[in-house]
Write a protein that holds these residues in place. Structure first.
Motif: not given
Length: 253
Positions: A1-7, A74-76, A104-108
């Protein structure tokens, strides 16, 4: 995942808040460079445009590009900006709700456009079935503990929908209410050109409404009407290419 769940959760909550504050204006981006320009200009969120990204990748719009390439682009966008990013995920690429949310969450990304056009069969998806699928996306986002902002696009005003012009407002309201009840955060009746039609939709649809600028609908008018969100699709991408075309043609003069 590109960012942690909290972020991701913080970004999603902020994106949702932006729909109830000052009108959210989203000049859609298509790559890291255009997203950086939008964010550095001071816009509080960045949205992608599927028509622009697919064209940039060399494919037609309407899920003509492989989803892997669309999500990579989209991830970029999400990687280079610190503001919330919402992705034009077209009609969901045939994914089950949980897979869509995970990707979606994987790319942030913390928001998505989801349209009710059936790109394989043509025309619109049956409204009840689409509402059920949107409810699945909402449930999957809840399970992931990230309140992804769903912008449910209603395509009744597009000629390809097959909806007769006199019926478009009524059908948009019917579909929009179903999608809102299913858990959509914002309803996006794309392609509305007449002020009276959009005014009716803003009044009759529950919750925030996404509008577009046009010949009779500038930003000031949309703000006065109570539109919560304004997006531009591939407009700026096409303008950038038009400028490039003019510049290179001048080299041959």
């Amino acid at each position: 995942m590109a960012a942690d769940v909290a972020d991701l959760k913080t970004r999603a909550e902020r994106l949702r808040e932006l729909h109830s504050e000052e009108m959210l204006v989203l000049p859609n981006a298509w790559d890291a460079a255009s997203a950086t320009i939008v964010a550095e200009a001071g816009f509080p969120a960045v949205a992608t445009a599927s028509a622009a990204i697919s064209a940039m990748l060399g494919y037609p719009d309407g899920e003509g590009a492989p989803w892997q390439e669309m999500f990579a682009a989209a991830g970029r966008v999400a990687r280079v900006v610190s503001v919330p990013v919402t992705v034009d995920a077209e009609a969901g690429y045939g994914m089950e709700p949980r897979e869509l949310v995970d990707r979606l969450l994987d790319i942030g990304a913390v928001g998505c456009n989801l349209e009710d056009t059936d790109h394989q069969a043509g025309g619109l998806v049956e409204a009840g079935a689409h509402a059920q699928w949107l409810a699945g996306v909402r449930s999957a986002a809840d399970d992931a503990e990230v309140p992804i902002v769903i912008n449910a696009r209603v395509d009744t005003f597009l000629p390809a929908s097959g909806i007769p012009e006199p019926d478009r407002v009524t059908e948009s309201i019917r579909r929009g209410r179903l999608y809102r009840d299913a858990g959509a955060d914002c309803i996006y009746p794309i392609g509305v050109r007449q002020k009276h039609d959009l005014a009716t939709l803003v009044t009759e649809l529950p919750g925030p409404v996404n509008g577009n600028t046009g010949e009779y609908l500038d930003l000031a008018t949309l703000r006065e009407m109570g539109v919560a969100r304004v997006s531009y699709g591939p407009r700026f991408y096409r303008a950038a290419l038009a400028d490039l075309k003019t510049a290179v043609q001048e080299l041959l003069a």
